[in-house]
Design a protein around this motif. Sequence first.
Motif, PDB file in Angstrom:
ATOM      1  N   SER A  78       0.821  -1.211   0.000  1.00 43.10           N
ATOM      2  CA  SER A  78       0.000   0.000   0.000  1.00 43.10           C
ATOM      3  C   SER A  78       0.855   1.262   0.000  1.00 43.10           C
ATOM      4  N   GLN A 112      -2.772   8.565  -3.113  1.00 40.86           N
ATOM      5  CA  GLN A 112      -4.183   8.790  -2.804  1.00 40.86           C
ATOM      6  C   GLN A 112      -4.379  10.128  -2.085  1.00 40.86           C
ATOM      7  N   SER A 117      -8.310   8.913   2.500  1.00 42.60           N
ATOM      8  CA  SER A 117      -7.665   8.275   1.346  1.00 42.60           C
ATOM      9  C   SER A 117      -6.278   7.760   1.712  1.00 42.60           C
ATOM     10  N   SER A 148      -5.727   4.303   3.305  1.00 42.75           N
ATOM     11  CA  SER A 148      -5.678   3.075   2.497  1.00 42.75           C
ATOM     12  C   SER A 148      -4.328   2.392   2.643  1.00 42.75           C
ATOM     13  N   THR A 186      -4.342  -0.843   5.048  1.00 38.04           N
ATOM     14  CA  THR A 186      -5.021  -2.107   4.769  1.00 38.04           C
ATOM     15  C   THR A 186      -4.025  -3.258   4.910  1.00 38.04           C
ATOM     16  N   ILE A 218     -11.372   0.171  -4.561  1.00 37.07           N
ATOM     17  CA  ILE A 218     -10.431   0.516  -3.489  1.00 37.07           C
ATOM     18  C   ILE A 218     -11.119   1.163  -2.288  1.00 37.07           C
ATOM     19  N   ALA A 220     -11.114  -0.386   1.464  1.00 41.15           N
ATOM     20  CA  ALA A 220     -10.686   0.276   2.699  1.00 41.15           C
ATOM     21  C   ALA A 220     -11.775   0.241   3.767  1.00 41.15           C
TER      22      ALA A 220
END
Length: 607
Positions: free
Chosen positions: A40, A47, A223, A226, A229, A373, A377
């Motif tokens: 990630s 992001q 964002s 994420s 994750t 996505i 998340a």
Amino acid sequence: MFSSLKRFLIGRPLKSTELGEQKLSKLKALAVLSSDALSSVAYGTEQILLVLASIGVIAFWYSIPIAIGVLILLVALILSYRQIIYSYPHGGGAYVVSKTNLGVNPGLIAGGSLLVDYILTVAVSVSAGTDAITSAFPTLHKYTVGIAIALVVFITILNLRGVTESASVLAYPVYLFVLALVILIGVGIFNIINGQVPSTLHTPIGTAVPGITLFLLLRAFASGCSALTGVEAISNAIPNFKEPAAKNAAKTLVMMGFILAILFAGVTFLAYWYGIAPKAEETVVSQLASEVFGRGFMYYFIQGTTALILVLAANTGFSAFPLLAYNLASDKYMPRMYLMRGDRLGYSNGIITLGLASILLIIAFKGQTEQLIPLYAVGVFIPFTLSQTGMIVKWVREKPAGWIPKLLTNLLGAIITLTVLCIFFITKFTQVWSVLVFLPIIVFIFHQIHKHYDAVAEQLRVNPNEIPDKIEGNVVIVPIAGITKVVEHSLNYAQSIGDYVVAVYVAFDRESALRMEEKWEKWRPDVRLVTLISSYRDLIAPISKLVDTIEGKAEESNHTVTVLIPQFIPKKGWHNFLHNQSSILLRMYLLYKKNVIVSTVPYRLQK
């Protein structure tokens, strides 16, 4: 032919006694269970910048405080899941914590969210890796779906070969990716210190930004989250670690958190200092590598390892999904086939289910799963929030020594994860609304399966006072899986047609065999029990060999051999699938025996 192909792809069967050899060391576990979280880093910073870009380059300095917020959440999650590992050392993670402390439905919501999230992990990771491949070789773009499916099949087979074998293969790309980014960050910072990177490339921190709003900053923070994750995967997979499993899992979790923090912070800082802006045709990491090293060997090394880890991030799902399915099946919320270990001692049914589900998702979205996505998340932050809340309840209820700091850690984590979850629903509702539909459906299915198993268990409970009269007959073999009403019904029928009845039980270890013999002696001492130990967890071959032996003896005395296979018939077809796979396969196999009569003893459930 099928058996030969299976052996070629998966390898020779392993004995149950070899389970200890299939456990993971900390370094191998770090590679297998951290690939999702570490991968990630390749898109977490991007992001954040994508959201800030809606205001302009002047807003990019906000990526630094936002990244600090993400790192604070990461520390809270690492500390929390470390406590979960020690409190629930048998695995299960958020599902077990939520179910134990908050109740059945919160536990099922957490479990269902994670199951779906692991499917999304595989589909999204493989699709992202496929995009990296097709970007390097544009002529392959029309084969995107086929390449993605081939990659899923490859990773599925690799995991079917066993945990340690997949770890041995996957460790190299993961550690090469970490090495590549460490070199990138190190050289990039060295260039900054030496003054090779002008400060005019970025906006100074604290610069006033017209039009910036709290809503937009929160959206950028969500964002950026994420990048977190996959943090929970280690707590789900504790049984895969070598002993002491909990201690090794906790150390691996801390190592993962440390590496993730360094890589995420480094990439975000360099992106800010070098004035990197997100582009549709080139990733942030690619731009950084190009700025630091140019388009030479190191650039392609970084891009290659990034593409590899994006694909191999799917392996985190293959490691955690089967163990979570095992925990749900143990509690009767998923079919019991997820309790069975395969030839290589992994939970093969869970691995195959995950592979097939992710392939269907890739086909449905034609390999373009980017829009998943946000849902991916959200599927993580629901269990995050529930597990943190569950631990709060645990500390308040039990009040062990030193519980106040632990409570505060989980309280901070619960507040932050709940805030992020709310931000996702507020700012990206159009992309995540479906979670409000499919989660209740999944929980409903869990309850239906559990209700069915409870109803079956009630009807199959044995009454020890009912002993049938014996009628003379022939040799009858009754394969059994336990002491139930179905077995009792089958034995009654067997005694009515045979003068020599043999019950056959296949155990996977000596302890299980001894437990069954002890129970049998108390329940039906009038029927001979033969226990067979199958080190490779195969039911068909041991029973078939016993049938051959008895058939030979019966043929000498002109007796017939009948194999009666207990089978209960539920009201619905899908219930039949849950229960009778083994009996169907055994019946099909024994039908090839020339001198053996094969039949079933149906036991119809009332409801």
